[in-house]
Design a protein around this motif. Sequence first.
Motif, PDB file in Angstrom:
ATOM      1  N   SER A 133     -13.358   6.609   6.893  1.00 38.49           N
ATOM      2  CA  SER A 133     -12.333   7.147   6.002  1.00 38.49           C
ATOM      3  C   SER A 133     -12.860   8.292   5.135  1.00 38.49           C
ATOM      4  CB  SER A 133     -11.769   6.043   5.105  1.00 38.49           C
ATOM      5  OG  SER A 133     -12.794   5.513   4.269  1.00 38.49           O
ATOM      6  N   GLY A 134     -14.201   8.430   5.074  1.00 37.54           N
ATOM      7  CA  GLY A 134     -14.795   9.520   4.315  1.00 37.54           C
ATOM      8  C   GLY A 134     -14.851   9.289   2.819  1.00 37.54           C
ATOM      9  N   VAL A 135     -14.844   8.030   2.400  1.00 37.01           N
ATOM     10  CA  VAL A 135     -14.959   7.713   0.965  1.00 37.01           C
ATOM     11  C   VAL A 135     -16.109   6.728   0.766  1.00 37.01           C
ATOM     12  CG1 VAL A 135     -12.470   8.054   0.643  1.00 37.01           C
ATOM     13  CG2 VAL A 135     -13.364   5.753   1.039  1.00 37.01           C
ATOM     14  N   THR A 138      -6.415   9.058   0.034  1.00 39.87           N
ATOM     15  CA  THR A 138      -6.986   9.336   1.361  1.00 39.87           C
ATOM     16  C   THR A 138      -7.340   8.038   2.068  1.00 39.87           C
ATOM     17  OG1 THR A 138      -7.881  11.461   0.632  1.00 39.87           O
ATOM     18  CG2 THR A 138      -8.889  10.469   2.589  1.00 39.87           C
ATOM     19  N   LEU A 139      -7.986   7.135   1.355  1.00 39.23           N
ATOM     20  CA  LEU A 139      -8.368   5.847   1.913  1.00 39.23           C
ATOM     21  C   LEU A 139      -7.140   5.024   2.267  1.00 39.23           C
ATOM     22  CD1 LEU A 139     -10.365   3.543   2.544  1.00 39.23           C
ATOM     23  CD2 LEU A 139     -10.309   2.956   0.095  1.00 39.23           C
ATOM     24  N   CYS A 140      -6.176   4.996   1.363  1.00 38.40           N
ATOM     25  CA  CYS A 140      -4.959   4.210   1.581  1.00 38.40           C
ATOM     26  C   CYS A 140      -4.223   4.705   2.825  1.00 38.40           C
ATOM     27  CB  CYS A 140      -4.068   4.313   0.345  1.00 38.40           C
ATOM     28  SG  CYS A 140      -2.640   3.218   0.389  1.00 38.40           S
ATOM     29  N   ARG A 197     -12.255  -0.165  -5.639  1.00 38.28           N
ATOM     30  CA  ARG A 197     -11.257   0.169  -6.663  1.00 38.28           C
ATOM     31  C   ARG A 197      -9.843   0.075  -6.082  1.00 38.28           C
ATOM     32  NH1 ARG A 197     -15.370   3.750  -8.728  1.00 38.28           N
ATOM     33  NH2 ARG A 197     -14.755   5.432  -7.288  1.00 38.28           N
ATOM     34  N   LEU A 198      -9.676   0.499  -4.813  1.00 38.00           N
ATOM     35  CA  LEU A 198      -8.362   0.375  -4.182  1.00 38.00           C
ATOM     36  C   LEU A 198      -7.995  -1.094  -4.013  1.00 38.00           C
ATOM     37  CD1 LEU A 198      -5.876   1.505  -2.726  1.00 38.00           C
ATOM     38  CD2 LEU A 198      -7.216   1.538  -0.611  1.00 38.00           C
ATOM     39  N   LEU A 199      -8.956  -1.900  -3.617  1.00 40.55           N
ATOM     40  CA  LEU A 199      -8.691  -3.334  -3.452  1.00 40.55           C
ATOM     41  C   LEU A 199      -8.245  -3.959  -4.765  1.00 40.55           C
ATOM     42  CD1 LEU A 199      -9.972  -2.924  -0.664  1.00 40.55           C
ATOM     43  CD2 LEU A 199     -11.312  -5.011  -1.032  1.00 40.55           C
ATOM     44  N   ALA A 200      -8.920  -3.570  -5.849  1.00 41.40           N
ATOM     45  CA  ALA A 200      -8.568  -4.119  -7.160  1.00 41.40           C
ATOM     46  C   ALA A 200      -7.149  -3.714  -7.559  1.00 41.40           C
ATOM     47  CB  ALA A 200      -9.564  -3.642  -8.201  1.00 41.40           C
ATOM     48  N   THR A 201      -6.811  -2.466  -7.279  1.00 46.57           N
ATOM     49  CA  THR A 201      -5.458  -1.987  -7.590  1.00 46.57           C
ATOM     50  C   THR A 201      -4.412  -2.763  -6.786  1.00 46.57           C
ATOM     51  OG1 THR A 201      -6.316   0.236  -8.003  1.00 46.57           O
ATOM     52  CG2 THR A 201      -3.952   0.043  -7.617  1.00 46.57           C
ATOM     53  N   ALA A 202      -4.769  -3.124  -5.560  1.00 50.29           N
ATOM     54  CA  ALA A 202      -3.851  -3.874  -4.702  1.00 50.29           C
ATOM     55  C   ALA A 202      -3.853  -5.360  -5.013  1.00 50.29           C
ATOM     56  CB  ALA A 202      -4.213  -3.648  -3.238  1.00 50.29           C
ATOM     57  N   GLY A 203      -4.763  -5.811  -5.938  1.00 52.68           N
ATOM     58  CA  GLY A 203      -4.780  -7.209  -6.363  1.00 52.68           C
ATOM     59  C   GLY A 203      -5.742  -8.096  -5.613  1.00 52.68           C
ATOM     60  N   TYR A 204      -6.826  -7.494  -5.080  1.00 49.57           N
ATOM     61  CA  TYR A 204      -7.799  -8.282  -4.315  1.00 49.57           C
ATOM     62  C   TYR A 204      -9.168  -8.233  -4.982  1.00 49.57           C
ATOM     63  CZ  TYR A 204      -4.350  -8.548  -0.595  1.00 49.57           C
ATOM     64  OH  TYR A 204      -3.217  -8.812   0.130  1.00 49.57           O
ATOM     65  N   LEU A 231       0.828  -1.203   0.000  1.00 48.61           N
ATOM     66  CA  LEU A 231       0.000   0.000   0.000  1.00 48.61           C
ATOM     67  C   LEU A 231       0.866   1.259   0.000  1.00 48.61           C
ATOM     68  CD1 LEU A 231      -2.814  -1.027   2.539  1.00 48.61           C
ATOM     69  CD2 LEU A 231      -3.008  -0.842   0.042  1.00 48.61           C
ATOM     70  N   ASN A 232       1.960   1.218   0.717  1.00 43.15           N
ATOM     71  CA  ASN A 232       2.874   2.360   0.711  1.00 43.15           C
ATOM     72  C   ASN A 232       3.475   2.594  -0.665  1.00 43.15           C
ATOM     73  OD1 ASN A 232       3.271   3.745   3.316  1.00 43.15           O
ATOM     74  ND2 ASN A 232       3.786   1.711   4.099  1.00 43.15           N
ATOM     75  N   GLN A 233       3.766   1.511  -1.365  1.00 45.34           N
ATOM     76  CA  GLN A 233       4.400   1.616  -2.685  1.00 45.34           C
ATOM     77  C   GLN A 233       3.463   2.158  -3.758  1.00 45.34           C
ATOM     78  OE1 GLN A 233       5.894  -2.322  -3.479  1.00 45.34           O
ATOM     79  NE2 GLN A 233       7.459  -2.214  -1.861  1.00 45.34           N
ATOM     80  N   ILE A 234       2.164   1.824  -3.665  1.00 42.13           N
ATOM     81  CA  ILE A 234       1.239   2.205  -4.732  1.00 42.13           C
ATOM     82  C   ILE A 234       0.546   3.546  -4.490  1.00 42.13           C
ATOM     83  CG2 ILE A 234       0.800  -0.222  -5.276  1.00 42.13           C
ATOM     84  CD1 ILE A 234      -1.939   0.053  -3.918  1.00 42.13           C
ATOM     85  N   GLN A 235       0.793   4.181  -3.347  1.00 40.76           N
ATOM     86  CA  GLN A 235       0.078   5.412  -3.006  1.00 40.76           C
ATOM     87  C   GLN A 235       0.213   6.505  -4.062  1.00 40.76           C
ATOM     88  OE1 GLN A 235      -0.499   6.970   1.211  1.00 40.76           O
ATOM     89  NE2 GLN A 235       1.341   5.718   1.489  1.00 40.76           N
ATOM     90  N   SER A 236       1.399   6.670  -4.585  1.00 40.70           N
ATOM     91  CA  SER A 236       1.638   7.768  -5.526  1.00 40.70           C
ATOM     92  C   SER A 236       0.859   7.614  -6.826  1.00 40.70           C
ATOM     93  CB  SER A 236       3.137   7.878  -5.830  1.00 40.70           C
ATOM     94  OG  SER A 236       3.612   6.662  -6.395  1.00 40.70           O
ATOM     95  N   ALA A 237       0.450   6.396  -7.158  1.00 41.79           N
ATOM     96  CA  ALA A 237      -0.269   6.151  -8.418  1.00 41.79           C
ATOM     97  C   ALA A 237      -1.784   6.177  -8.245  1.00 41.79           C
ATOM     98  CB  ALA A 237       0.158   4.801  -8.998  1.00 41.79           C
ATOM     99  N   LEU A 238      -2.262   6.428  -7.043  1.00 40.33           N
ATOM    100  CA  LEU A 238      -3.698   6.388  -6.765  1.00 40.33           C
ATOM    101  C   LEU A 238      -4.352   7.736  -7.016  1.00 40.33           C
ATOM    102  CD1 LEU A 238      -3.587   4.426  -3.365  1.00 40.33           C
ATOM    103  CD2 LEU A 238      -4.078   3.485  -5.648  1.00 40.33           C
ATOM    104  N   THR A 239      -5.684   7.713  -7.167  1.00 43.27           N
ATOM    105  CA  THR A 239      -6.443   8.949  -7.256  1.00 43.27           C
ATOM    106  C   THR A 239      -6.476   9.611  -5.885  1.00 43.27           C
ATOM    107  OG1 THR A 239      -8.547   7.896  -6.702  1.00 43.27           O
ATOM    108  CG2 THR A 239      -7.916   7.928  -9.034  1.00 43.27           C
TER     109      THR A 239
END
Length: 283
Positions: free
Chosen positions: A45-47, A21-23, A54-61, A8-16
């Motif tokens: 988290s306010g989202v 915020t959620l990450c 969508r975050l889960l999918a980006t993380a591979g879940y 999650l730390n590694q992919i933060q910069s590529a997120l919307t």
Amino acid sequence: MENLLEKLNQIQSALTSKQRTLCHYIIQNCRQVSSMPIGELAERSGVGRATIMRLLATAGYDSYPDFKQDLNLASNVDFEADKVSNPFFWSTLSPDTSGSLAACLNESIPLLQKTVSSINPEQFDRIVDLIMSAQRVNILGLRSSSAIARYTAYQFQNFVDAYDLSENESMVYDRLYLHQRGEMLFLITTQPTTTTSVRIAQLCKRWEIPVVVITDDPQASVLQYATTYLCVARSTSSRLSILPHMLIIEALVNELGTRMAPLSVRTLDHLNQLLLEENVIGN
């Protein structure tokens, strides 16, 4: 398998923006999130739920339960690793407050016992003699020792002329340079000793001012300037404990009161009566 928190730390910069915020919320609250329903995570988290998926999918879940399972594993790994570096962790510590109390007690009692068994009674008596014969006892403790110094000055003033130098470090040199015959320095240090404490002790030796040092470091450079000293036990863990220092202060105060009785008792009785009459304290 890669730690989920690291991922999650590694992919933060590529997120919307919303996903970042959620990450960030998940990383900061991983242990709580690992047991949260998806609706609660969205609210806290306010989202929206869609952002979570969508975050889960980006993380591979594909599912939220699988994500929570790996998050729980990752948070446990992170917690175990933190035990080594966290100075507030005891290996036997339970998650409730009583665990901290018991762990502190279990560590402190051996420290106090070791301090008592290691103190040379002749050195202790010599320190009491120096205090009682001094025209003024200048007390100095800097940084982590400052609170001990204030308490020492408060207690000593019941028996001798005590002056706390710790309140204004910049004025310590002035005060000691203008010392009168018969003054002494009572120096309290906890490891590591400040350079100011060492320099002041050095100057006192040059000016022939007796120096008493209470320290937890038997190798402290300040000891070469001491007239006499007591070395208390120090914890082998990364936690600082001032209890051994406080034990010595309490013992010195008790000895001063004992040697100066009955005058010391009458003085304290009269002071207590005055405070009662002035409504400073209650019955």
